[in-house]
Write an enzyme that holds these catalytic residues in place. Structure first.
Site, PDB file in Angstrom:
ATOM      1  N   ARG A 224       2.032  -2.972   0.261  1.00 31.55           N
ATOM      2  CA  ARG A 224       2.465  -1.998  -0.738  1.00 31.55           C
ATOM      3  C   ARG A 224       3.635  -2.601  -1.501  1.00 31.55           C
ATOM      4  O   ARG A 224       4.450  -3.337  -0.944  1.00 31.55           O
ATOM      5  CB  ARG A 224       2.897  -0.675  -0.075  1.00 31.55           C
ATOM      6  CG  ARG A 224       1.742   0.193   0.379  1.00 31.55           C
ATOM      7  CD  ARG A 224       0.993   0.799  -0.799  1.00 31.55           C
ATOM      8  NE  ARG A 224      -0.039   1.734  -0.409  1.00 31.55           N
ATOM      9  CZ  ARG A 224      -1.313   1.414  -0.222  1.00 31.55           C
ATOM     10  NH1 ARG A 224      -1.695   0.152  -0.365  1.00 31.55           N
ATOM     11  NH2 ARG A 224      -2.205   2.330   0.103  1.00 31.55           N
ATOM     12  N   GLU A 253       2.767   0.816 -10.615  1.00 37.12           N
ATOM     13  CA  GLU A 253       1.418   0.390 -10.976  1.00 37.12           C
ATOM     14  C   GLU A 253       0.792   1.390 -11.937  1.00 37.12           C
ATOM     15  O   GLU A 253       0.910   2.596 -11.719  1.00 37.12           O
ATOM     16  CB  GLU A 253       0.548   0.255  -9.721  1.00 37.12           C
ATOM     17  CG  GLU A 253       1.021  -0.826  -8.769  1.00 37.12           C
ATOM     18  CD  GLU A 253       0.127  -0.997  -7.543  1.00 37.12           C
ATOM     19  OE1 GLU A 253      -0.951  -0.367  -7.513  1.00 37.12           O
ATOM     20  OE2 GLU A 253       0.490  -1.756  -6.632  1.00 37.12           O
ATOM     21  N   HIS A 272      -3.664  -5.205  -7.975  1.00 42.62           N
ATOM     22  CA  HIS A 272      -4.060  -4.407  -6.806  1.00 42.62           C
ATOM     23  C   HIS A 272      -5.572  -4.477  -6.581  1.00 42.62           C
ATOM     24  O   HIS A 272      -6.263  -3.454  -6.549  1.00 42.62           O
ATOM     25  CB  HIS A 272      -3.615  -2.962  -6.981  1.00 42.62           C
ATOM     26  CG  HIS A 272      -3.472  -2.239  -5.677  1.00 42.62           C
ATOM     27  ND1 HIS A 272      -2.559  -1.236  -5.472  1.00 42.62           N
ATOM     28  CD2 HIS A 272      -4.120  -2.364  -4.484  1.00 42.62           C
ATOM     29  CE1 HIS A 272      -2.655  -0.761  -4.242  1.00 42.62           C
ATOM     30  NE2 HIS A 272      -3.600  -1.449  -3.617  1.00 42.62           N
TER      31      HIS A 272
END
Length: 316
Positions: A224, A253, A272
């Protein structure tokens, strides 16, 4: 049709729920509607696993679902004190992302060791420049995170001849405790962060951690974004405390265009995507349908998250 109501926190494309369609009452919600829909739901499928709408909507009056499943490995996006204290069972998508993420990390290690980015740039410039690259076999790695993803990463790197040490929340056979992390960082060529985001892991990779690494080390984060103090990583790269880094996850993000992370020499940025392979959404949907069948029959559910720690406890 049963009396069960399934609420899906939507994201495109919508999940293919197979034989649940027509057998279960299915509601679709989004950030703006989920608060009013929660009291109607027996089951909540968090398909939009990047949304924090559940965490914001859960506190309040009315009934709450008996079971929440998130189509992700991490649960930090949905946990709140009220959910943690409730009788609601929370499950995650454990098992779907393990090997894809391990392959992605291995790819980053090989790309860094063999200077693939440099080769691509030289090709773009039409320059013939012979270089020597690093041997991967015989190097050392530290994988931070002893869950299924961390263990898959460790196995895959070991297959390349890398000596791997794994660290976790508690020390046990084959896993080092958190107190051993800094000495391990000092000896590692590759440092891979695959830890869950909890109160104890938030910001764990800070100036102290980067300062402990050897100057030839390469840092990879697929856990993360909040596990890393990004300003400290920027400083570590600028001061050459470490040789390079790759981030697949970020504090914010999508990463905004004005972020300085885009332009840092030695830093690879990816959106991601380390666990996302062809067909991954269908795998997530099929997993949920299997779990739903178990839940409906009253059988024990796998992948049950310990809401106090934020992940599925290890039993092996």
């Amino acid at each position: 049709m049963t009396d069960v109501t399934l609420l899906v926190l939507d994201a495109e494309p919508l999940p293919r729920l197979g034989n649940l369609t027509g057998r279960t009452r299915i509601l679709h919600g989004d950030d703006s509607t989920i608060r009013s829909q929660l009291p109607e739901a027996d089951v909540l499928l968090v398909w939009d696993f990047l949304s924090d709408a559940v965490r914001r909507a859960w506190p309040g009056p009315g009934a709450r679902p008996r079971w929440v499943h998130t189509a992700s490995a991490g649960v930090d996006h949905l946990m709140c004190p009220e959910l943690a204290a409730s009788d609601t069972v929370v499950t995650n998508a454990r098992g779907i992302f393990d090997q894809p993420m391990a392959e992605y990390v291995a790819g980053l290690v090989l790309a860094a060791a063999k200077d693939f980015l440099g080769t691509n740039e030289l090709q773009r410039q039409r320059r013939w420049h012979h270089r020597e690259t690093r041997r991967v076999a015989g190097t050392r790695a530290v994988v931070v995170g002893s869950g299924p993803i961390g263990r898959a990463i460790a196995r895959t790197l070991e297959a390349l001849g890398v000596t791997v040490a794994v660290t976790g929340r508690t020390a046990r056979p084959g896993v080092h405790g958190p107190g051993e992390l800094l000495p391990l960082l000092a000896r590692a060529d590759w440092v891979v962060c695959a830890a869950p985001l909890t109160d104890t892991t938030r910001g764990m990779f800070d100036a102290r951690a980067f300062d402990a690494m050897n100057p030839a080390a390469y840092f990879i984060n697929v856990g993360r974004g909040q596990l890393v103090v990004e300003s400290d990583l920027l400083a570590a790269l600028a001061k050459r405390w470490i040789a390079g880094a790759a981030l697949d996850v970020f504090t914010q993000e999508p990463l905004p265009p004005e972020s300085p992370l885009w332009d840092v020499p030695g830093l690879t940025v990816s959106p991601h995507m380390s666990g996302d392979v062809l067909g991954w959404r269908d795998e997530l949907a099929a997993q949920f349908v299997e779990l739903y069948d178990l839940w409906e029959s009253g059988g024990p559910l796998p992948n049950v998250v310990d809401k106090n720690v934020g992940y599925v406890p290890m039993h092996d």
